[in-house]
Each structure stands twice: as C-alpha cells, then as structure tokens.
Design a protein around this motif. Structure first.
Motif, PDB file in Angstrom:
ATOM      1  N   VAL A   1       0.816  -1.210   0.000  1.00 20.01           N
ATOM      2  CA  VAL A   1       0.000   0.000   0.000  1.00 20.01           C
ATOM      3  C   VAL A   1       0.855   1.268   0.000  1.00 20.01           C
ATOM      4  O   VAL A   1       0.322   2.373   0.011  1.00 20.01           O
ATOM      5  N   GLY A   2       2.174   1.106  -0.007  1.00 19.42           N
ATOM      6  CA  GLY A   2       3.055   2.269  -0.004  1.00 19.42           C
ATOM      7  C   GLY A   2       4.473   1.885  -0.354  1.00 19.42           C
ATOM      8  O   GLY A   2       4.826   0.692  -0.374  1.00 19.42           O
ATOM      9  N   PHE A   3       5.290   2.901  -0.624  1.00 20.51           N
ATOM     10  CA  PHE A   3       6.661   2.688  -1.068  1.00 20.51           C
ATOM     11  C   PHE A   3       7.481   3.925  -0.722  1.00 20.51           C
ATOM     12  O   PHE A   3       6.961   5.046  -0.685  1.00 20.51           O
ATOM     13  N   ALA A   4       8.759   3.721  -0.502  1.00 21.33           N
ATOM     14  CA  ALA A   4       9.712   4.818  -0.362  1.00 21.33           C
ATOM     15  C   ALA A   4      11.088   4.264  -0.692  1.00 21.33           C
ATOM     16  O   ALA A   4      11.303   3.045  -0.668  1.00 21.33           O
ATOM     17  N   ARG A   5      11.997   5.162  -0.994  1.00 20.44           N
ATOM     18  CA  ARG A   5      13.378   4.741  -1.221  1.00 20.44           C
ATOM     19  C   ARG A   5      14.315   5.841  -0.764  1.00 20.44           C
ATOM     20  O   ARG A   5      13.916   6.995  -0.610  1.00 20.44           O
ATOM     21  N   VAL A   6      15.553   5.445  -0.529  1.00 20.00           N
ATOM     22  CA  VAL A   6      16.575   6.412  -0.151  1.00 20.00           C
ATOM     23  C   VAL A   6      17.838   6.098  -0.938  1.00 20.00           C
ATOM     24  O   VAL A   6      18.224   4.940  -1.094  1.00 20.00           O
TER      25      VAL A   6
END
Length: 139
Positions: free
Chosen positions: A55-60
């Motif tokens: 239901v979500g995503f992020a990256r660094v």
C-alpha cells in the motif's frame, strides 16, 4: 485499519504497481519503467503492507555513511491519510545501516507537514545548491 507492516525486502515490492503509482504522481510524470528499475536497484527501498498487500513505497539514495536522499515516498490512493507515510519515514530514519547518516535531504511540493514532524526543515541557509537538467538521450 489493519496493522501496517514495513519491509525492506525488495523481493516483496510489486514493481508494476509501484511504478504505475509513481508515474501517476506529479513528480513521476514522464518516467518509465526502465528508469524505475535502475532507480530502485540503486536505492534502499521499502514497502508498506496491509494484510500482505502493498500500500506504499519509499526509497533512499545513500552512501550509508554520511548522506541520504529520500525519494519516491508514496502511499496508494485510497490508503492515504492513515499514517502510512509516517511509518515509511520513521522506518527509514530508524534503519540501522543509516545510523551514522547526519544529512538527510528530500524535495517536496506538497508534503512539508509530514517531513516537519521528523525534524526536516526547508533549506534557507544559502548552502544547498541544485542542478536541474534534461536527461541525455541515447540513440
């Protein structure tokens, strides 16, 4: 709402859905799946899951020592406003491999209030610089 699970296991990320949702965002317009494949492969990525469904995503983007650039933080439409974005950011900041990082940065035009909760401030120190350019074409 069911419990939100955060995972850094890249094999769990639904690439097609993640790429689709980012391409529909104001910052992802014009990106391709190939751009996302390269970006994700060269980043520390995480997903948010409810009952096993992403239901979500992020990256660094990071050197794991001094700096980290937070990118592509997104929660699927219909799941927004439930605190999932906060859980993604907290998980990034708490990641043990990022413990020595003192400089986190990001760009946003609409989520300042989210990031301020974690201590991010708008840069006005005269030191932050940026180069924006058109991508090279490969023919």
């Amino acid at each position: 709402m069911a419990e939100v699970e955060i995972s850094f296991d890249a094999s769990r990320i639904d690439f097609d859905k993640t790429s689709e949702v980012i391409k529909a965002s104001y910052w992802g317009e014009g990106r391709t799946d190939e751009i996302h494949r390269r970006a994700f492969a060269n980043s520390l990525c995480l997903g948010a899951y409810v009952d096993g469904e992403q239901v979500g995503f992020a990256r660094v983007v990071t050197d794991y020592a001094c700096f980290a650039y937070v990118a592509d933080v997104i929660v699927w439409p219909g799941r927004r406003g439930l605190g999932i974005g906060k859980k993604l950011i907290q998980a990034l900041l708490d990641h043990p491999e990022l413990a020595s990082v003192t400089g986190f940065s990001l760009r946003t035009s609409d989520a300042h209030s989210l990031y301020k909760k974690f201590g991010f401030v708008t840069s006005t120190d005269g030191m932050y610089m940026r180069l924006a350019r058109q991508p090279a074409t490969h023919e």
